[in-house]
Design an enzyme around this catalytic site. Sequence first.
Site, short mmCIF file in Angstrom:
data_model
loop_
_atom_site.label_atom_id
_atom_site.label_comp_id
_atom_site.label_asym_id
_atom_site.label_seq_id
_atom_site.Cartn_x
_atom_site.Cartn_y
_atom_site.Cartn_z
N GLY A 84 -31.72 33.62 36.98
CA GLY A 84 -32.63 34.23 36.01
C GLY A 84 -34.04 34.37 36.54
N LYS A 105 -37.39 31.23 44.73
CA LYS A 105 -37.34 30.78 43.33
C LYS A 105 -38.67 31.11 42.64
CE LYS A 105 -35.78 26.86 40.58
NZ LYS A 105 -35.03 25.61 40.63
N ASP A 117 -39.13 34.50 31.45
CA ASP A 117 -40.13 35.30 32.17
C ASP A 117 -39.85 35.43 33.67
OD1 ASP A 117 -40.82 32.76 33.12
OD2 ASP A 117 -42.41 32.54 31.65
N ARG A 175 -22.10 28.00 43.24
CA ARG A 175 -22.00 26.87 42.32
C ARG A 175 -20.61 26.80 41.70
NH1 ARG A 175 -27.69 26.80 40.36
NH2 ARG A 175 -28.80 27.97 41.95
N ASP A 240 -23.40 24.61 36.35
CA ASP A 240 -24.11 25.66 37.09
C ASP A 240 -25.10 25.07 38.09
OD1 ASP A 240 -25.33 24.95 34.52
OD2 ASP A 240 -26.95 26.27 35.14
P1 AMP Z 1 -32.16 25.59 35.22
O1 AMP Z 1 -32.34 24.69 34.04
O2 AMP Z 1 -33.40 25.77 36.04
O3 AMP Z 1 -30.97 25.21 36.06
O4 AMP Z 1 -31.87 27.01 34.60
C1 AMP Z 1 -30.75 27.32 33.80
C2 AMP Z 1 -30.61 28.82 33.70
O5 AMP Z 1 -31.76 29.39 33.08
C3 AMP Z 1 -30.46 29.53 35.02
O6 AMP Z 1 -29.59 30.61 34.81
C4 AMP Z 1 -31.87 29.97 35.32
O7 AMP Z 1 -31.92 31.06 36.21
C5 AMP Z 1 -32.39 30.33 33.95
N1 AMP Z 1 -33.86 30.18 33.82
C6 AMP Z 1 -34.57 29.02 33.81
N2 AMP Z 1 -35.88 29.28 33.67
C7 AMP Z 1 -36.01 30.62 33.57
C8 AMP Z 1 -37.12 31.50 33.40
N3 AMP Z 1 -38.38 31.05 33.29
N4 AMP Z 1 -36.87 32.83 33.33
C9 AMP Z 1 -35.62 33.29 33.43
N5 AMP Z 1 -34.54 32.54 33.59
C10 AMP Z 1 -34.72 31.20 33.66
MG MG Z 2 -29.94 25.68 37.50
#
Ligand code: AMP
Ligand code: MG
Length: 465
Positions: A84, A105, A117, A175, A240
């Site tokens: 994301g 990232k 965002d 993953r 994930d």
């Molecule tokens: P994480 O908790 O960092 O492993 O993120 C979980 C999911 O949310 C993943 O698919 C990330 O890519 C997405 N994600 C986390 N933060 C953001 C952000 N600020 N904008 C878009 N996607 C996000």
């Molecule tokens: Mg993640």
Amino acid sequence: MSNLRYRQLPESLYSDQAPQPFTDMTLCDLNESWLEETPHQSAYRCPVYLRDLLNGQLPDQLKPLAMKYDGHQFGHYNPQLGDGRGLLIDEIHGPNQQLFEVHLKGAGMTPYSRGGDGRAVLRSTIREYLGSIAMHGLNIPTTNAIALGASRDWVWREQQEPCATLLRVTPSHIRFGHFEFLYYQRNPEETSQLLDFVMRCHYPELSSAEAWFDKLVKRCARLVAKWQSVGFLHGVMNTDNMSILGETLDYGPYYFLDEYRPRHVANHTDSQGRYRFDRQPGIMRWNLAALAQSLSQVIDAKVLIESVNRFQDYFDEAYRHEMLAKLDLSEEHTGLLERWLELLETHRADYTYSHFLLAQDVTTNFDTLKALFNGDAAFDNWLNDYLKTSSNIDERRTRLRQVNPKFILRHHLLNEVIAKAESGDFSDIAKYRRIFANPFQDHIEDDAMSIPPLKPVPVSLSCSS
Ligand code: AMP
Ligand code: MG
């Protein structure tokens, strides 16, 4: 010609996506020792090139993409995941001539941003940068980070926070969730293609999918055993965030224990304590079972279950090995290890510092050590019994110093380096990198950083990043 092997995979597993550059970008730090191992002519040796990558300004030949995957978050299936806010941008040769994917990232929005965002904040980016370098320094399988950049652009979390980006490297960002996505799409054909790709690129020594899965189960068991042995709490072991290489992946609300509190929960949103420190092995097994289910469209379920059922034995063996080594004890003295852990827990002794002191001259350190156990006579008894188990103290100390780090990336230290960076001073990041990349060395001038906080507060971390 594509620059990424990942493009050999079915198109359902990615989307082409360009990064969104910032108004400004500063290169805060780079991982010198890693980058020195890239080939001489590599552009990655040039700081200006790295700064441009961190800013999302890529040369034309790079064709970045966002990966699609799903996963179980806190035990619940979420079909809407994927990169994301990160992009796979390149593939380069690193240490041992191995091929590493480069992931940017914080690169901006993608089709999988789900209203987010697409950005990462400076606080969490520093945490991932130093966290992965520290894990690597502890000899624990992990993704690594090669450069950290900060922008003056900001995004909103609980408050306004500055944005940052990170270049992450690992041979594969695939993953468990990649397989889950194809399973819930009921797509055995693409599952086979993904499986072939993983085996061909990353497990060429294996000839059967069954052997691959069993090897992954073993790697994951060993990984968690290593986490437990250094007191690392991952914080968000969703599927994930689980690597098909069995590496530590996705540094979110992680925490290296100060006091030994096996029931500690680091993640503020984890109200059930699912990802509690002492539950990490069981959760890893659960995650492997979820992966096994996804693989059951192409591998015999019975064989997969047998491998999952071997997890506990693999873990127990690896954990015993790691923990006995921390005390330099042989199998016959497992009872001494158990008594030691009980003492640590009862007195909430600092986990890293108590092991470190034990690896020094215990006669000189006796008072400091005993104070960690509140002067409990049970500690004297234990120490007496422990000292009897070695005839050569010097050799034992040498071995102990090789497995018990002097420095651990403590929460209060991270907070200090983050606060300084947020005020515009990035100078301590390089200092931290050098110390935590070599946590078993003395670094005499930075002795103070090895001492536990006077009043450690049980840490509860926000998931926002
Ligand atoms: P994480 O908790 O960092 O492993 O993120 C979980 C999911 O949310 C993943 O698919 C990330 O890519 C997405 N994600 C986390 N933060 C953001 C952000 N600020 N904008 C878009 N996607 C996000
Ligand atoms: Mg993640």
